[in-house]
Design a protein around this motif. Structure first.
Motif, PDB file in Angstrom:
ATOM      1  N   ALA A   1     -36.540   4.074  36.939  1.00  0.00           N
ATOM      2  CA  ALA A   1     -37.034   4.048  38.310  1.00  0.00           C
ATOM      3  C   ALA A   1     -35.935   3.616  39.280  1.00  0.00           C
ATOM      4  N   VAL A   2     -35.134   2.629  38.888  1.00  0.00           N
ATOM      5  CA  VAL A   2     -34.047   2.155  39.746  1.00  0.00           C
ATOM      6  C   VAL A   2     -32.984   3.246  39.905  1.00  0.00           C
TER       7      VAL A   2
ATOM      8  N   ALA B   1     -34.308   5.978  42.135  1.00  0.00           N
ATOM      9  CA  ALA B   1     -34.417   5.566  43.532  1.00  0.00           C
ATOM     10  C   ALA B   1     -33.065   5.605  44.235  1.00  0.00           C
TER      11      ALA B   1
ATOM     12  N   GLU C   1     -38.344   2.250  31.363  1.00  0.00           N
ATOM     13  CA  GLU C   1     -39.013   2.881  32.503  1.00  0.00           C
ATOM     14  C   GLU C   1     -38.580   2.240  33.822  1.00  0.00           C
ATOM     15  N   ALA C   2     -38.455   0.930  33.839  1.00  0.00           N
ATOM     16  CA  ALA C   2     -38.016   0.241  35.052  1.00  0.00           C
ATOM     17  C   ALA C   2     -36.590   0.650  35.409  1.00  0.00           C
TER      18      ALA C   2
ATOM     19  N   ARG D   1     -35.927  -0.574  48.272  1.00  0.00           N
ATOM     20  CA  ARG D   1     -37.165  -1.105  47.705  1.00  0.00           C
ATOM     21  C   ARG D   1     -37.609  -0.201  46.553  1.00  0.00           C
ATOM     22  N   VAL D   2     -37.875  -0.831  45.403  1.00  0.00           N
ATOM     23  CA  VAL D   2     -38.337  -0.099  44.224  1.00  0.00           C
ATOM     24  C   VAL D   2     -39.490  -0.871  43.606  1.00  0.00           C
ATOM     25  N   GLY D   3     -40.648  -0.256  43.585  1.00  0.00           N
ATOM     26  CA  GLY D   3     -41.800  -0.895  42.936  1.00  0.00           C
ATOM     27  C   GLY D   3     -42.173  -2.239  43.515  1.00  0.00           C
ATOM     28  N   GLY D   4     -42.059  -2.376  44.810  1.00  0.00           N
ATOM     29  CA  GLY D   4     -42.458  -3.618  45.443  1.00  0.00           C
ATOM     30  C   GLY D   4     -41.415  -4.710  45.420  1.00  0.00           C
ATOM     31  N   ALA D   5     -40.204  -4.395  44.970  1.00  0.00           N
ATOM     32  CA  ALA D   5     -39.125  -5.393  44.926  1.00  0.00           C
ATOM     33  C   ALA D   5     -37.869  -4.806  45.553  1.00  0.00           C
TER      34      ALA D   5
ATOM     35  N   ALA E   1     -40.895  -0.656  28.498  1.00  0.00           N
ATOM     36  CA  ALA E   1     -41.082  -1.112  29.884  1.00  0.00           C
ATOM     37  C   ALA E   1     -39.738  -1.271  30.592  1.00  0.00           C
ATOM     38  N   GLU E   2     -38.761  -1.816  29.885  1.00  0.00           N
ATOM     39  CA  GLU E   2     -37.425  -1.974  30.468  1.00  0.00           C
ATOM     40  C   GLU E   2     -36.783  -0.621  30.756  1.00  0.00           C
TER      41      GLU E   2
END
Length: 279
Positions: A236-237, A240, A232-233, A253-257, A229-230
């Motif tokens: 994504a950053v 982005a 993949e996150a 903004r990435v994944g709602g944050a 999970a870490e």
């Protein structure tokens, strides 16, 4: 050494030839041959000779270090001189309480990195000075058993009495660019307890954990490696910020944050750690 990882730091008695030989093939990141607590007084000289022979022979999968006896003991100076002559790459010093100890070891073993064990009240009081001593100092280790004895603390879930010192050691290490290694977990057959304590250590910012049995290696390696999970996150950053629309922007903004450039640096570090752990 596997990249710069120090997730699992396993102590093995240098007096046990079978354990030393087994250490060559273990999946720990660092193997520490112990000349101090794990060796009886009458076996100290023999253990030193075995550690020197192991250092000279090489052939270890993990990074190899040796924990010497304290310089104030009858064996410490001879340990240090013998290991320096043998070309040891890492020396672990027990019960470090002063900057002078760091300087003395660094001067007598200029080719070895040094990890200082903080395991006494005096060591805690001098923690920041020790961390900033320079020389060959490369890491700080928390010695929880001796520290518990000296402080008179009782057993407690979640290591309640140690929390200030867990945080303090990580702060000192980060302030001076050192690795931070959490203390041992004594209950060898309590896998759940080890997993929980390792997760706590990582939460506090430690780079890895001291271990006392090979059965603890896999749990420590998992706890101090990025989860899927870490990873993949983090990907994504990074993706982005690499997108054209992010050019010149400090926050997106990435994944709602909302994430900033500092989060990009953190994400890149996660991916680098994941790559090292996957080797």
């Amino acid at each position: 050494m596997r990249g710069d990882l120090v997730r699992s730091v396993l102590y093995l008695p240098a007096s046990n030839a079978r354990a030393v030989e087994k250490a060559r093939t273990l999946d720990c990141d660092v193997a520490i041959l112990d000349l101090e607590d794990a060796v009886a007084p009458e076996a100290k000289v023999e253990a030193r000779a075995a550690a020197v022979a192991a250092v000279r022979a090489g052939g270890f999968g993990p990074r190899l270090g040796v924990r010497i006896n304290g310089l104030d003991s009858e064996w410490g100076e001879d340990d240090l001189d013998a290991l320096a002559e043998a070309g040891a790459g890492l020396i672990v010093a027990p019960k470090v309480e002063t900057v002078e100890t760091v300087h003395a070891i660094s001067a007598r073993a200029p080719g070895a990195a040094l990890w200082a064990m903080i395991e006494t009240p005096r060591g805690l009081i001098a923690l920041n000075d020790i961390a900033g001593a320079g020389g060959r100092l490369d890491g700080l280790m928390l010695g929880v058993n001796d520290l518990a004895k000296a402080l008179g603390t009782g057993a407690a879930p979640d290591r309640e009495p140690f929390k200030p010192w867990l945080a303090a050691l990580v702060v000192a290490a980060r302030a001076h660019g050192l690795v931070a290694i959490d203390g041992v977990f004594n209950r060898i057959e309590d896998a759940d307890g080890l997993a929980a304590e390792a997760a706590q250590g990582r939460l506090y910012g430690f780079d890895g954990k001291s271990l006392i049995h090979p059965s603890q290696i896999a749990l420590a390696n998992a706890a101090f490696s990025p989860s899927e999970a870490e990873v993949e996150a983090a990907r994504a950053v990074v993706a982005a910020f690499a997108a054209p629309e992010a050019e010149g922007r400090g926050a997106i903004r990435v994944g709602g944050a909302m994430v900033e450039r500092l989060h990009l640096v953190q994400a890149e570090a996660v991916l680098a750690r994941h790559k090292a752990a996957s080797r």
